[in-house]
Design a protein around this motif. Structure first.
Motif, PDB file in Angstrom:
ATOM      1  N   ILE A 129       0.721  -1.008  -0.553  1.00 41.60           N
ATOM      2  CA  ILE A 129      -0.031   0.063  -0.054  1.00 41.60           C
ATOM      3  C   ILE A 129       0.661   1.051  -0.016  1.00 41.60           C
ATOM      4  N   VAL A 130       1.842   1.191   0.919  1.00 40.60           N
ATOM      5  CA  VAL A 130       2.466   2.255   1.087  1.00 40.60           C
ATOM      6  C   VAL A 130       3.543   2.595  -0.271  1.00 40.60           C
ATOM      7  N   GLN A 131       3.789   2.004  -0.739  1.00 49.42           N
ATOM      8  CA  GLN A 131       5.188   1.807  -1.185  1.00 49.42           C
ATOM      9  C   GLN A 131       4.948   2.861  -2.124  1.00 49.42           C
ATOM     10  N   PRO A 132       3.824   1.906  -3.112  1.00 52.75           N
ATOM     11  CA  PRO A 132       3.712   2.202  -4.345  1.00 52.75           C
ATOM     12  C   PRO A 132       2.385   4.021  -3.893  1.00 52.75           C
ATOM     13  N   ILE A 133       1.817   4.523  -3.420  1.00 52.44           N
ATOM     14  CA  ILE A 133       1.812   5.273  -2.589  1.00 52.44           C
ATOM     15  C   ILE A 133       2.863   6.798  -2.614  1.00 52.44           C
ATOM     16  N   VAL A 134       3.404   6.191  -2.097  1.00 53.72           N
ATOM     17  CA  VAL A 134       4.477   7.324  -2.285  1.00 53.72           C
ATOM     18  C   VAL A 134       5.324   7.547  -3.346  1.00 53.72           C
ATOM     19  N   GLY A 173      -6.082   4.541 -10.083  1.00 52.15           N
ATOM     20  CA  GLY A 173      -6.152   4.621 -11.243  1.00 52.15           C
ATOM     21  C   GLY A 173      -4.912   4.647 -12.669  1.00 52.15           C
ATOM     22  N   GLU A 174      -4.158   5.399 -11.809  1.00 50.01           N
ATOM     23  CA  GLU A 174      -2.865   5.510 -13.113  1.00 50.01           C
ATOM     24  C   GLU A 174      -1.920   3.293 -12.785  1.00 50.01           C
ATOM     25  N   ILE A 175      -2.618   2.811 -11.505  1.00 48.54           N
ATOM     26  CA  ILE A 175      -1.973   1.878 -10.350  1.00 48.54           C
ATOM     27  C   ILE A 175      -2.387   0.846 -11.698  1.00 48.54           C
ATOM     28  N   PHE A 176      -3.512   0.512 -11.895  1.00 54.90           N
ATOM     29  CA  PHE A 176      -4.440  -0.326 -12.647  1.00 54.90           C
ATOM     30  C   PHE A 176      -3.993   0.226 -14.089  1.00 54.90           C
ATOM     31  N   GLY A 177      -3.962   1.492 -14.496  1.00 49.86           N
ATOM     32  CA  GLY A 177      -3.441   1.431 -15.823  1.00 49.86           C
ATOM     33  C   GLY A 177      -1.869   1.623 -15.813  1.00 49.86           C
ATOM     34  N   ALA A 178      -0.732   1.473 -14.827  1.00 50.84           N
ATOM     35  CA  ALA A 178       0.064   0.723 -15.002  1.00 50.84           C
ATOM     36  C   ALA A 178      -0.011  -0.436 -15.796  1.00 50.84           C
ATOM     37  N   PHE A 179      -0.664  -1.670 -15.057  1.00 50.51           N
ATOM     38  CA  PHE A 179      -0.629  -3.021 -15.312  1.00 50.51           C
ATOM     39  C   PHE A 179      -1.244  -3.234 -16.588  1.00 50.51           C
ATOM     40  N   PRO A 196       7.773  -8.250 -21.782  1.00 51.54           N
ATOM     41  CA  PRO A 196       9.086  -8.341 -20.331  1.00 51.54           C
ATOM     42  C   PRO A 196       8.994  -7.179 -19.139  1.00 51.54           C
ATOM     43  N   MET A 197       7.809  -6.767 -18.877  1.00 52.13           N
ATOM     44  CA  MET A 197       7.659  -6.744 -17.198  1.00 52.13           C
ATOM     45  C   MET A 197       6.626  -7.211 -16.651  1.00 52.13           C
ATOM     46  N   TRP A 198       6.064  -8.232 -17.015  1.00 50.18           N
ATOM     47  CA  TRP A 198       5.335  -9.087 -16.707  1.00 50.18           C
ATOM     48  C   TRP A 198       5.829 -10.145 -16.291  1.00 50.18           C
ATOM     49  N   MET A 199       6.659 -10.355 -17.415  1.00 52.27           N
ATOM     50  CA  MET A 199       8.063 -11.781 -17.215  1.00 52.27           C
ATOM     51  C   MET A 199       8.865 -10.995 -16.182  1.00 52.27           C
ATOM     52  N   SER A 233       6.216   3.159 -11.353  1.00 50.65           N
ATOM     53  CA  SER A 233       7.208   2.018 -12.203  1.00 50.65           C
ATOM     54  C   SER A 233       8.028   1.110 -10.627  1.00 50.65           C
ATOM     55  N   LEU A 234       8.597   1.634  -9.489  1.00 49.41           N
ATOM     56  CA  LEU A 234       9.457   0.890  -8.440  1.00 49.41           C
ATOM     57  C   LEU A 234       8.043   0.237  -7.853  1.00 49.41           C
ATOM     58  N   GLY A 235       7.000   1.217  -7.753  1.00 46.02           N
ATOM     59  CA  GLY A 235       6.091   0.448  -7.301  1.00 46.02           C
ATOM     60  C   GLY A 235       5.321   0.005  -7.433  1.00 46.02           C
ATOM     61  N   VAL A 236       4.804  -0.575  -8.314  1.00 48.94           N
ATOM     62  CA  VAL A 236       4.330  -1.273  -9.001  1.00 48.94           C
ATOM     63  C   VAL A 236       5.766  -2.774  -9.261  1.00 48.94           C
ATOM     64  N   LEU A 237       6.904  -2.368  -9.483  1.00 50.04           N
ATOM     65  CA  LEU A 237       7.754  -3.780  -8.911  1.00 50.04           C
ATOM     66  C   LEU A 237       7.822  -4.162  -7.467  1.00 50.04           C
ATOM     67  N   ASN A 238       7.321  -2.776  -6.288  1.00 52.71           N
ATOM     68  CA  ASN A 238       7.560  -4.245  -5.576  1.00 52.71           C
ATOM     69  C   ASN A 238       6.406  -4.357  -5.665  1.00 52.71           C
TER      70      ASN A 238
END
Length: 508
Positions: free
Chosen positions: A77-82, A265-271, A277-280, A439-444
């Motif tokens: 929760i925190v890292q993507p928001i931050v 919306g941006e989080i889900f948009g990023a997915f 490559p990013m999914w893998m 991007s780093l939040g999504v990887l997290n």
């Protein structure tokens, strides 16, 4: 002359902006990366000492992993928001620095609560002779949650700040990743060294109280040193390295609503916009952390319980044996961090020799799988030795050396885990237009979701097979092997012409 003055002012403004858009000097990158040493000092103490400590407060082994659930949840929760808001922060102090400063302040609060949990619980009515000490556990859990929130508030903006300082330069990007990983190793070495020293409380005579025994006083003293280091490196870095102030893009009044996208919306948009490559990368990372987290969670407990044959709930002799094993495990983690530090400095060179980032990651995942499987052999040898020497004998010198060597060898794959995924995320996500923080939040998420699975299921899963730590370690070995296979077969190599961080790891 008036017009010339305006032109001069405009040129000066442009020059300042261009300076921020150019790669920063190495000394500034090193200064920001040094914050990782302060963060990792505390993280090393968490990994090595807090699982045994919470069992000493009275939580059974099979439920002790639940206390770690706060880390993955706060990370998810925190890292993507931050990350999202640090990409858009308009503070005059810059985008990243306010979050880094806030995280350091939260760490100080959390460390106080964890260190003084037993004392506060005693003042609130805990009986020293009874377990579980419910009030102390509650204070500890609160401090633990705050500490994980603080760490996530710190780490994401630190990595994003380094990406900002690299300004898309390939060489600076890979140097920043390597330096950050190196300082993580420095923090680990300091943290595990402090955790392995049993007389640290003598530096702080006030640490030992009626409610806080020697083990607790050592833990408290370790955290005093941790917060001191973190505050020194954070204040120095934030004073020395300036951050670019972000200004939102100008839009026409009629277009404002269409340009504003809510955070989730941006989080889900990023997915949605992520390419294969990013999914893998997310899949390989998730499996990698399913492999790592049981060992990171229970490594010192494994030393105290399986290797030394002690028990956190036994008689005084068994508790003493258990504590000796825990401190020996902290020493092993220090060796692990020394190897990690040297390995992090050689990642780029080794990667070129073996044929690329994904090949290197695949190779070290197999090393991780073998290392985790070897814990079964070490445990069996230790148990056989105790049958001959007696239940209070502890391990033989050879068995102890073998266990410590295992810790050291696992520093090799850990160095890769701390560097390659983050560099590849920068490359693979560059085409989506997402900010570095997001991007780093999504990887997290690919890191914390496996941690949640292990935190929820690790203890009960071990209990299904008679208790102990080996079932989760074996499952981790299997996950590491699968992760290695996928790194070789489905994870793409970074494109040679990637724009932002094309040479993030410097080898293709």
């Amino acid at each position: 002359m008036k017009m010339g003055a305006k032109d001069t002012a405009a040129l000066e403004t442009q020059s300042i902006e261009e300076d921020f858009d150019q790669p920063s000097p190495l000394r500034k990158i090193i200064s920001v990366a040094s914050i990782a040493a302060g963060v990792q000092f505390g993280w090393a103490l968490q990994l090595s000492l807090l699982t045994p400590y919470v069992q000493l407060l009275g939580i059974p082994h099979k439920w002790s992993s639940l206390i770690w659930l706060c880390g993955p949840i706060s990370g998810m929760i925190v890292q993507p928001i931050v990350g999202y808001y640090s990409d858009r922060c308009t503070s005059r102090f810059g985008r990243r620095r306010p979050f880094i400063a806030s995280g350091a302040a939260l760490v100080a609060v959390a460390v106080f609560l964890i260190g003084y949990a037993a004392d506060i619980g005693y003042k609130m009515g805990d009986k020293l002779e009874q377990t579980p000490r419910v009030r102390a556990i509650g204070i500890f859990a609160l401090g633990f949650w705050i500490l994980d929130v603080a760490n996530n508030t710190l780490q994401g903006p630190c990595r994003a700040f380094l990406a900002d300082l690299a300004a898309g330069d390939a060489k600076r990007t890979r140097v920043a990743n390597a330096v950050f990983s190196f300082f993580m190793a420095v923090g680990n070495v300091l943290g595990y060294a402090a955790g392995s020293y049993t007389n640290l409380h003598k530096m702080f005579p006030f640490a030992m109280t009626n409610a806080c025994d020697i083990y607790c006083a050592n833990l408290k003293s370790c955290f005093f040193l941790s917060i001191t280091l973190l505050l020194i490196v954070t204040v120095t870095s934030l004073w020395y390295v300036k951050d670019k102030q972000w200004s939102p893009p100008q839009v026409n009044p009629g277009e404002e609503n269409t340009k504003t996208v809510p955070f989730f919306g941006e989080i889900f948009g990023a997915f949605r916009v992520m390419e294969r490559p990013m999914w893998m990368l997310l899949i390989v990372t998730a499996l990698n952390w399913i492999a790592w987290f049981p060992f990171l969670l229970f490594d010192t407990d494994w030393m105290g319980r399986e290797v030394y044959g002690g028990s956190s709930q036994g008689d005084d002799r068994m508790k003493k044996l258990y504590n000796e094993g825990v401190h020996s495990g902290a020493l092993g983690l220090m060796f692990n961090s020394i190897v990690l530090g040297f390995m992090s400095l050689g990642v780029e060179w080794i990667g070129r020799k073996v044929g690329g980032a994904k090949r290197l990651w695949g190779i070290v995942n197999f090393i991780l799988a073998v290392g985790l499987a070897m814990t079964v052999l070490v445990t069996k040898l230790a148990a056989d030795y105790r049958k001959i020497a007696g239940p209070y004998a502890g391990p033989s010198p050879g068995i102890r050396a073998g266990a410590l060597s295992l810790f050291a060898v696992l520093g090799i794959p850990l160095a890769i885990t701390f560097s390659i995924p983050f560099a590849l995320a920068s490359i693979f996500s560059s085409s989506s237009g997402a900010g570095q923080g997001l991007s780093l939040g999504v990887l997290n998420l690919a890191i914390v979701i496996p941690q949640m699975i292990v935190s929820l299921g690790g203890g009960p899963f071990d209990a299904l097979f008679g208790g102990g730590n080996l079932p989760a370690f074996v499952l981790g070995a299997i996950a590491a092997a699968i992760s290695g296979v996928l790194a070789f077969t489905v994870l793409p190599s970074p494109p040679p012409d990637a724009p932002a961080s094309s040479g993030a790891m410097g080898f293709h």
